[in-house]
Design a protein around this motif. Structure first.
Motif, short mmCIF file in Angstrom:
data_model
loop_
_atom_site.label_atom_id
_atom_site.label_comp_id
_atom_site.label_asym_id
_atom_site.label_seq_id
_atom_site.Cartn_x
_atom_site.Cartn_y
_atom_site.Cartn_z
N VAL A 88 0.85 -1.19 0.00
CA VAL A 88 0.00 0.00 0.00
C VAL A 88 0.89 1.24 0.00
O VAL A 88 2.12 1.14 0.04
CB VAL A 88 -0.96 0.01 1.22
CG1 VAL A 88 -1.94 -1.14 1.13
CG2 VAL A 88 -0.19 -0.05 2.53
N VAL A 89 0.28 2.43 -0.04
CA VAL A 89 1.06 3.67 -0.21
C VAL A 89 2.06 3.92 0.91
O VAL A 89 3.09 4.56 0.70
CB VAL A 89 0.14 4.90 -0.35
CG1 VAL A 89 -0.61 4.87 -1.65
CG2 VAL A 89 -0.81 5.03 0.83
N GLY A 305 -9.74 0.88 -5.05
CA GLY A 305 -9.04 -0.31 -5.50
C GLY A 305 -8.28 -0.13 -6.79
O GLY A 305 -7.45 -0.96 -7.17
N THR A 306 -8.54 1.01 -7.50
CA THR A 306 -7.87 1.30 -8.76
C THR A 306 -6.38 1.56 -8.54
O THR A 306 -5.99 2.25 -7.60
CB THR A 306 -8.51 2.52 -9.45
OG1 THR A 306 -9.90 2.28 -9.64
CG2 THR A 306 -7.86 2.82 -10.79
N ASN A 307 -5.55 1.05 -9.44
CA ASN A 307 -4.10 1.22 -9.33
C ASN A 307 -3.69 2.66 -9.66
O ASN A 307 -4.24 3.28 -10.57
CB ASN A 307 -3.41 0.25 -10.30
CG ASN A 307 -1.92 0.17 -10.08
OD1 ASN A 307 -1.17 1.04 -10.48
ND2 ASN A 307 -1.47 -0.91 -9.45
N VAL A 341 0.35 0.63 -6.41
CA VAL A 341 -0.43 0.52 -5.17
C VAL A 341 -1.86 0.96 -5.46
O VAL A 341 -2.10 1.72 -6.41
CB VAL A 341 0.18 1.38 -4.03
CG1 VAL A 341 1.51 0.81 -3.57
CG2 VAL A 341 0.35 2.82 -4.46
N PRO A 342 -2.83 0.52 -4.67
CA PRO A 342 -4.22 0.86 -4.94
C PRO A 342 -4.68 2.14 -4.24
O PRO A 342 -4.15 2.52 -3.20
CB PRO A 342 -4.97 -0.35 -4.35
CG PRO A 342 -4.12 -0.75 -3.17
CD PRO A 342 -2.70 -0.50 -3.60
N THR A 343 -5.67 2.76 -4.84
CA THR A 343 -6.35 3.86 -4.14
C THR A 343 -7.24 3.24 -3.06
O THR A 343 -7.76 2.14 -3.23
CB THR A 343 -7.22 4.68 -5.10
OG1 THR A 343 -8.11 3.81 -5.80
CG2 THR A 343 -6.37 5.43 -6.10
#
Length: 443
Positions: A88-89, A305-307, A341-343
């Motif tokens: 993750v971020v 969930g978008t990259n 990583v996902p939003t």
């Protein structure tokens, strides 16, 4: 007439002109979507799907893992590829649900929604809880808990935080300009929970068009007022916002409810509207993709969930290789090293800069100028607290109110010696909070 504001604060270049005048654009994700089970404060959600399951848009894929937790919903239709740790971020590996997008975006049939006028207070709160709504300004605290104080009759104000003081971010601005009705209706829903409360739409005065529009929409709403706050960072921080809008003070040991206030971010208020009026769970949010390295800075309606790579592509890619990429704004965001990583529910912005001004400067010794004290909105002494933090002097740090720091970054911004004051204080605060939580768990 005195401006509605607070003591201290700064006036950095706001960078909002890069994206503020472009309408929001919806993004349909192309690749796999990743849903971290920890994208809120509290216990991680628990996956209720397994590898190979077919899911639809709007289907619950993870349930709340405790009282302080929130469920998660699929934002596309497709097949569950895995339930496994993903980056993750923050750089952490977090247990996540990975869904292979089938590109069909088939959606569940949502249950019928009872008219708002017929819903009880408990039903409204349950709807917010079941929708998985959390604070979308960055904190990620489950919203149903915030809307359920022990003494609801003592809540005097429900404040929609429309300040958006963080430089470069314009997602709240675009939401207010394009969907103001949803914001007002969401605030009215929250007001139904508190018999004695009045609503406040708190907007910085660098958004006169928003102020005018919201005043027009609320002119026949006696319980709602629009307050123009002085443009100054960090006007949108919870403590500063409450003081500017109501004159009430809170400290680090208090919740806004202790001062008779409930505060929610613009996107959170709109999510309340979608949950209660339309019966839809939290599935998307507005993300600002901006910075001088981006070809076409703008705000995107993003499915959770978008990259991040896909968001960069939607913004035209890089017109110049970025020297630094920040998740969030330049003051309170954090640098990231990987765009794969996902939003998440709390992802507000992606800032891509061609210069890394921070790493190019070399800190020197404190010159005792006092500028950090003048800028500090919490009225503490950052230079001294940073010294205590760097020398692990916990007793002195606590006795000189180190926990009152709101980590806004004003002190680091104004320091002529380029000392990383906020980072030092933040590290010590994190250590103290971890010790406090460990003691609670041991009881």
């Amino acid at each position: 007439m005195a401006k509605l504001t607070f003591s201290g604060g700064i006036h950095p270049y706001d960078g909002k002109d890069l994206s503020k005048d472009k309408p929001m654009k919806a993004v349909l994700p192309k690749g796999d979507l990743v849903y971290p089970l920890s994208q809120h404060i509290g216990a991680p959600a628990k996956a209720i799907v397994a590898k190979g399951d077919h899911v639809l848009t709007g289907q619950k894929i993870a349930e709340a893992g405790g009282f302080v937790s929130a469920p998660i919903y699929a934002t596309v239709s497709g097949t569950v590829k895995a339930v496994e740790p993903r980056r993750v971020v923050t750089g952490d590996n977090v247990m996540s649900i990975v869904i292979e997008n089938d590109g069909l975006y088939e959606e569940v049939e949502y249950p019928p929604v009872k008219p708002l006028e017929e819903m009880s207070r408990e039903e409204i709160i349950e709807r917010v809880k079941e929708a998985g709504i959390v604070g979308m300004g960055g904190a990620g605290f489950p919203t149903f808990i915030k809307l359920s104080p022990k003494e609801p009759e003592k809540i005097d104000y429900v404040i929609a935080n429309c300040a958006e003081c963080e430089p470069y971010l314009t997602s709240d601005y675009r939401r207010m300009i394009e969907e103001p009705e949803k914001l007002v209706e969401g605030l009215k829903i929250s007001l139904r929970l508190f018999d004695n409360a009045r609503g406040i739409l708190a907007v910085e005065d660098n958004k006169p068009d928003c102020i005018e529009l919201l005043k027009k929409l609320t002119k026949d709403e006696p319980k709602i007022s629009v307050k123009a706050l002085k443009t100054k960072y960090p006007q949108g921080a919870e403590r500063q916002l409450i003081y500017a809008a109501t004159g009430r003070k809170i400290n680090s040991s208090m919740l806004p409810a202790d001062a008779g206030c409930i505060v929610d971010n613009v996107d959170t208020v709109v999510a309340i509207y979608h949950a209660v009026v339309e019966g839809k769970p939290l599935m998307n949010r507005i993300v600002t993709v901006t910075g001088d390295a981006i070809a076409d800075p703008r705000n995107f309606i993003v499915r959770i969930g978008t990259n991040y790579h896909e968001l960069i592509e939607e913004a035209g890619g890089f017109k110049k290789e970025p020297a630094k990429i920040v998740s969030g704004g330049p003051m309170m965001g954090f640098a990231i090293f990987n765009l794969d990583v996902p939003t998440t529910k709390t992802a507000s912005a992606l800032l891509c800069m061609t210069e890394d001004a921070v790493s190019e400067t070399e800190p020197s010794a404190c010159i005792h100028c006092g500028r950090c004290v003048e800028a500090c909105p919490s009225r503490i002494v950052p230079s001294m607290l940073a010294d205590y933090a760097e020398h692990y002097n916990e007793e002195a740090f606590l006795s000189h109110n180190g926990m009152e720091c709101c980590e806004c970054g004003c002190c680091s911004f104004v320091c002529p010696a380029k000392r990383q004051l906020t980072q030092a204080i933040k590290s010590m605060r994190k250590m103290q909070l971890a010790k406090k939580n460990a003691k609670k768990s041991a009881k």
